[in-house]
Scaffold this motif. Structure first.
Motif, PDB file in Angstrom:
ATOM      1  N   UNK A   4       0.838  -1.204   0.000  1.00  0.00           N
ATOM      2  CA  UNK A   4       0.000   0.000   0.000  1.00  0.00           C
ATOM      3  C   UNK A   4       0.866   1.245   0.000  1.00  0.00           C
ATOM      4  N   UNK A   5       0.363   2.282  -0.672  1.00  0.00           N
ATOM      5  CA  UNK A   5       1.109   3.538  -0.838  1.00  0.00           C
ATOM      6  C   UNK A   5       0.358   4.643  -0.118  1.00  0.00           C
ATOM      7  N   UNK A   6       1.022   5.271   0.850  1.00  0.00           N
ATOM      8  CA  UNK A   6       0.389   6.339   1.614  1.00  0.00           C
ATOM      9  C   UNK A   6       1.152   7.645   1.420  1.00  0.00           C
ATOM     10  N   UNK A   7       0.478   8.742   1.720  1.00  0.00           N
ATOM     11  CA  UNK A   7       1.071  10.077   1.636  1.00  0.00           C
ATOM     12  C   UNK A   7       1.422  10.531   3.041  1.00  0.00           C
ATOM     13  N   UNK A   8       2.701  10.843   3.253  1.00  0.00           N
ATOM     14  CA  UNK A   8       3.141  11.269   4.585  1.00  0.00           C
ATOM     15  C   UNK A   8       3.641  12.710   4.628  1.00  0.00           C
ATOM     16  N   UNK A   9       3.713  13.364   3.461  1.00  0.00           N
ATOM     17  CA  UNK A   9       4.147  14.755   3.425  1.00  0.00           C
ATOM     18  C   UNK A   9       3.654  15.445   2.180  1.00  0.00           C
ATOM     19  N   UNK A  10       3.419  16.754   2.285  1.00  0.00           N
ATOM     20  CA  UNK A  10       2.924  17.543   1.158  1.00  0.00           C
ATOM     21  C   UNK A  10       3.626  18.890   1.127  1.00  0.00           C
ATOM     22  N   UNK A  11       3.892  19.383  -0.064  1.00  0.00           N
ATOM     23  CA  UNK A  11       4.420  20.731  -0.234  1.00  0.00           C
ATOM     24  C   UNK A  11       3.899  21.336  -1.516  1.00  0.00           C
ATOM     25  N   UNK A  12       3.631  22.623  -1.513  1.00  0.00           N
ATOM     26  CA  UNK A  12       3.238  23.259  -2.774  1.00  0.00           C
ATOM     27  C   UNK A  12       3.483  24.758  -2.746  1.00  0.00           C
ATOM     28  N   UNK A  13       3.751  25.256  -3.949  1.00  0.00           N
ATOM     29  CA  UNK A  13       3.918  26.685  -4.226  1.00  0.00           C
ATOM     30  C   UNK A  13       2.910  27.011  -5.318  1.00  0.00           C
ATOM     31  N   UNK A  14       2.022  27.960  -5.080  1.00  0.00           N
ATOM     32  CA  UNK A  14       0.990  28.271  -6.066  1.00  0.00           C
ATOM     33  C   UNK A  14       0.847  29.780  -6.223  1.00  0.00           C
ATOM     34  N   UNK A  21      -0.605  25.401   3.535  1.00  0.00           N
ATOM     35  CA  UNK A  21      -1.734  25.938   4.292  1.00  0.00           C
ATOM     36  C   UNK A  21      -2.226  27.273   3.750  1.00  0.00           C
ATOM     37  N   UNK A  22      -1.312  28.147   3.331  1.00  0.00           N
ATOM     38  CA  UNK A  22      -1.771  29.435   2.789  1.00  0.00           C
ATOM     39  C   UNK A  22      -2.488  29.227   1.452  1.00  0.00           C
ATOM     40  N   UNK A  23      -1.992  28.314   0.637  1.00  0.00           N
ATOM     41  CA  UNK A  23      -2.675  28.020  -0.631  1.00  0.00           C
ATOM     42  C   UNK A  23      -4.055  27.437  -0.374  1.00  0.00           C
ATOM     43  N   UNK A  24      -4.130  26.513   0.562  1.00  0.00           N
ATOM     44  CA  UNK A  24      -5.408  25.856   0.853  1.00  0.00           C
ATOM     45  C   UNK A  24      -6.423  26.856   1.412  1.00  0.00           C
ATOM     46  N   UNK A  25      -5.985  27.738   2.279  1.00  0.00           N
ATOM     47  CA  UNK A  25      -6.896  28.756   2.812  1.00  0.00           C
ATOM     48  C   UNK A  25      -7.452  29.621   1.690  1.00  0.00           C
ATOM     49  N   UNK A  26      -6.566  30.043   0.775  1.00  0.00           N
ATOM     50  CA  UNK A  26      -7.012  30.873  -0.348  1.00  0.00           C
ATOM     51  C   UNK A  26      -7.995  30.125  -1.230  1.00  0.00           C
ATOM     52  N   UNK A  27      -7.728  28.850  -1.508  1.00  0.00           N
ATOM     53  CA  UNK A  27      -8.631  28.063  -2.351  1.00  0.00           C
ATOM     54  C   UNK A  27      -9.996  27.917  -1.688  1.00  0.00           C
ATOM     55  N   UNK A  28     -10.004  27.648  -0.393  1.00  0.00           N
ATOM     56  CA  UNK A  28     -11.284  27.490   0.299  1.00  0.00           C
ATOM     57  C   UNK A  28     -12.062  28.803   0.370  1.00  0.00           C
ATOM     58  N   UNK A  29     -11.337  29.911   0.367  1.00  0.00           N
ATOM     59  CA  UNK A  29     -12.003  31.222   0.409  1.00  0.00           C
ATOM     60  C   UNK A  29     -12.320  31.758  -0.981  1.00  0.00           C
ATOM     61  N   UNK A  30     -11.991  30.995  -2.021  1.00  0.00           N
ATOM     62  CA  UNK A  30     -12.309  31.411  -3.384  1.00  0.00           C
ATOM     63  C   UNK A  30     -11.483  32.579  -3.881  1.00  0.00           C
ATOM     64  N   UNK A  31     -10.230  32.677  -3.429  1.00  0.00           N
ATOM     65  CA  UNK A  31      -9.362  33.778  -3.838  1.00  0.00           C
ATOM     66  C   UNK A  31      -8.511  33.363  -5.035  1.00  0.00           C
TER      67      UNK A  31
END
Length: 427
Positions: A4-14, A21-31
């Motif tokens: 089985x393949x699991x995800x243990x870490x995430x990173x992104x620049x958008x 977390x800042x990207x996700x907050x913006x996406x959830x707020x529709x920015x």
């Protein structure tokens, strides 16, 4: 039983945030992150807008940023996203056999110094002919060797291997807009088959340079809503006129389940299934019946051992082009039948623009966060419904809902199709 393949870490620049977390907050707020192009002078271009990563500085992520200052934005985005992901995973290289630690990225070319190239052509031309010896001589003195070397799309994966000591399989996928989703799917196979224990998988890309923008303009694929950039990316809307070019990177730490458990890692989700196909139709257009997209989704469901009724949310490819959005809608209906009308679907490209080779990875991170938080990001700018796009695209505002399995679609130029299925981890 396969591993089985699991995800243990995430990173992104958008374009809407410098980290997860800042990207996700913006996406959830529709920015949204679309505005005038600043990376070069686009004043004479038909499209003068893009979704740039604002004020990007690799020094905010790495202490060795000076080492990379002459490298492309593609490579720097990959380094920043991977550095975040490794830290998020709490991964120490001493915990991993380096021969079983791999890298698999979807990525593209470095920035093209089009202006310098034109100067070289003019400076070495006489009577309408280019003196190739003079061109070579001038180029050796004026072109930057690191920047030129970083035109190679596979360099970003190589850079990550050198930084993190990953001496296992090192791969680069170049299936255009499907590349990083396909990289995640194929990386999971290395783990399933017992070849690797840990893989940095995802993608990075920036095509916001004169040659990249020119190419898409010639294809008439991009929005020309230059006077209203915030409303230019409008997936599934009747008045959409093309996609908005974006840039950035997303990287996941994929890990074999028992390896993750042995080091006490936090698990954020599981890569349950993936499917990749080709339309085998036309270079510039999807098949009008969506046959490749349909096949990719069905293969992913079969790979995951799931039925269409098990999928709770779809992160659509949703580019905002007239052709893609209607064909993707049709393909979803063919796979999910009547359930398609009750399925929440959204396109985060309405906010980030289209990150090309990095798009699938960033969208995979968004799907994992939706699983974590029970929040489905919206499709902004969906103001006038298109009769051909008649599903539930979560318009305008995020929606709270517990979900257990998500499908993420990525369809690439040339008829490439990849579908990923990510699900909540249940021991």
């Amino acid at each position: 039983m396969r591993r089985r393949v699991v995800v243990t870490g995430m990173g992104m620049i958008t374009p809407v945030g410098g980290d997860v977390e800042s990207s996700w907050t913006a996406l959830c707020e529709g920015k949204g992150g679309v505005g005038p192009i600043t990376l070069f002078d686009a004043g004479t271009f038909a499209t003068r807008i893009a979704a740039e990563v604002p004020r990007f500085d690799l020094g905010a992520y790495r202490t060795d940023a000076d080492r990379w200052r002459d490298h492309s934005r593609t490579s720097q985005f990959a380094l920043a996203a991977a550095t975040q992901a490794v830290a998020h995973a709490g991964l120490e290289t001493s915990e991993v056999d380096p021969s079983r630690f791999g890298v698999y990225l979807g990525s593209g070319e470095g920035q093209q110094d089009f202006g310098r190239f034109v100067e070289l052509v003019h400076g070495s031309s006489k009577s309408g002919k280019v003196d190739t010896a003079a061109f070579t001589r001038m180029g050796r003195h004026s072109l930057h060797p690191v920047r030129e070397a970083d035109q190679e799309p596979g360099n970003a994966a190589g850079h990550l291997a050198s930084v993190f000591g990953a001496r296992g399989a090192n791969m680069t996928c170049q299936t255009a807009c499907a590349a990083s989703a396909q990289a995640i799917g194929e990386a999971s196979e290395f783990i399933r088959r017992g070849v690797l224990d840990v893989v940095l998988a995802g993608g990075a890309h920036s095509m916001i340079h004169p040659l990249g923008v020119t190419g898409f303009i010639l294809l008439t694929a991009m929005s020309t809503r230059n006077d209203d950039p915030a409303r230019a990316s409008r997936p599934f809307d009747r008045d959409r006129d093309g996609f908005v070019l974006g840039e950035g990177g997303g990287v996941l730490v994929l890990e074999e389940l028992e390896h993750a458990r042995a080091r006490g890692a936090v698990i954020y989700g599981e890569v349950a299934g993936h499917g990749s196909t080709a339309d085998a139709f036309r270079l510039t257009d999807s098949h009008d019946e969506g046959r490749g997209a349909v096949a990719a989704m069905r293969i992913a469901l079969d790979d995951a051992g799931l039925d269409p009724s098990d999928i709770d949310y779809i992160n659509a490819h949703g580019t905002s082009t007239p052709s893609n959005d209607s064909i993707e809608t049709l393909a979803i209906k063919k796979v999910f039948g009547d359930r398609a009308y009750a399925m929440p679907i959204s396109s985060t490209k309405s906010m980030t623009g289209h990150l090309v080779s990095a798009g699938g990875a960033v969208e995979a991170v968004a799907c994992l966060l939706a699983l974590r938080d029970g929040v489905l990001p919206p499709t902004i700018n969906l103001e006038t419904p298109d009769p051909a796009c008649d599903l539930d695209y979560i318009p305008h505002q995020a929606r709270e809902r517990r979900i257990d399995a998500v499908l993420s679609n990525s369809f690439g130029f040339g008829g490439q199709n990849t579908a990923l299925i990510l699900r909540r981890f249940a021991g």
